[in-house]
Design a protein around this motif. Structure first.
Motif: not given
Length: 374
Positions: A157-163
């Motif tokens: 459901r997430v468009d973009f991940f930041i770690a």
């Protein structure tokens, strides 16, 4: 653009909450969603700059939710999916506990800042299970199975991940099979001074829990017979006190001014645990204190061996003792100014600039993908 920020819970101010606070400085009118919260603490932390609303999921309505919220973990996915976020153009989730599983509009952008995939159902599952009581040991294997399925599905459901570190980025890729951009968490380096004279004691700062390996550090300093100060509290407090000799002192949980005092004066910070990023080592370096740490996890991205600290290979008493003796015997020397300047790479201003640029870039990408050349 209407913005919502979804965080798991906010009852104390720790690293995850510092990230949320920094994001809300960028989007001060965003609405904040949490499972449970201390609204007074949040308002005090954010100040008058924050003009958004604070909403809680239905978890907050359950019996003594502020105390037993972690017991309600299996219900949190359902609670998240009941949040109506259809009016928001941008949804930012802050993930370490359940937060990213919200449902958004098809044309909305959902960015997840991931501190870590939920440790207790993934890579630290067996550690948590080994420490659990009988009832949890019987029930949690079934609960964690359903949580893993939901957690994996909700990642889509997430468009973009930041770690928050390269270390976490590899875990996102392993468990979710998703790519992520690394933006280190914000550290308030300006709160610390690096010119104080250093004193002759070592410092541990953090929770007293099993995976932090504080017991190993206590045993090592028992043998070294060097002054070792421990600030923090947790389930292992009594056990650690029973292990410690007279050279090891426990201060318990302390306010920021006491923490700052000792970071600015200790001979070095001892950091024996594995962290996803580790804000405390950066705060130590900002204070001019070198970091003696187990060379694994997020600390590899913050501490430079023999420049801003000493990294030891195996998480054992002997390796930690050898690392401490390098400093004791003056085989390695550190420049407090160099340490402080290195810490500035992780300052909150750096975080804000990179986070803002990331969001703007994704908004532009989204607009372009929906545009029509007439």
């Amino acid at each position: 653009m209407k913005v919502a920020l979804v965080h798991y819970w906010w009852l104390t101010n720790r690293g995850g909450e510092a990230v949320v606070a920094a994001i809300l400085k960028i989007f001060p009118d965003a609405d904040l969603y949490l499972h449970v919260s201390d609204d007074k603490l949040i308002r005090q932390t954010l100040g008058n700059n924050f003009t958004g609303n604070i909403y809680n999921t239905k978890i907050s309505k359950l019996f003594n939710a502020k105390k037993y919220y972690q017991k309600y973990l299996p219900l949190m996915p359902i609670a998240l999916e009941q949040l109506d976020l259809m009016s928001y153009d941008l949804v930012i989730s802050s993930e370490s506990g359940p937060a990213k599983g919200v449902i958004t509009r098809p044309d909305a952008i959902h960015i997840c800042y991931c501190h870590s995939p939920m440790r207790y159902i993934w890579d630290m599952y067996f550690i948590y299970l080994s420490q659990a009581g009988l009832f949890v040991k019987l029930l949690f294997p079934f609960i964690s199975h359903w949580m893993r399925v939901w957690d994996r599905v909700s990642a889509d459901r997430v468009d973009f991940f930041i770690a928050n570190s390269k270390f976490v980025s590899t875990r996102i890729n392993k468990f979710y099979r998703r790519e992520s951009e690394v933006i280190f968490p914000p550290v308030s380096t300006d709160l610390f001074e690096y010119t104080r004279p250093r004193e002759d004691y070592y410092l541990y700062l953090g929770q007293l829990v099993t995976y932090k390996s504080v017991d190993m550090a206590v045993k090592a300093f028992n043998k070294l017979n060097l002054p070792f100060l421990i600030i923090g509290e947790g389930e292992m407090t009594d056990k650690l006190k029973s292990l410690a000799k007279t050279n090891v002192k426990f201060l318990g949980r302390q306010p920021f001014n006491v923490v700052k005092y000792h970071l600015e004066r200790c001979k070095a910070l001892i950091f024996p645990g594995i962290e996803d990023f580790g804000i405390v080592p950066v705060e130590a370096m900002a204070s001019g204190a070198p970091v003696i740490a187990y060379g694994y996890g997020g600390v590899l991205e913050t501490v430079i061996h023999r420049v801003t600290g000493i990294l030891y290979k195996n998480n054992s008493e002997s390796d930690l003792m050898d690392a401490v003796m390098l400093l004791e015997n003056s085989e390695v020397r550190f420049d407090s100014k160099v340490l402080h300047e290195h810490a500035l790479n992780f300052d909150k201003k750096v975080f804000s600039a990179k986070f803002r640029a990331f969001v703007q870039n994704k908004i532009i990408q989204k607009d372009v993908s929906f545009s029509v050349d007439l």
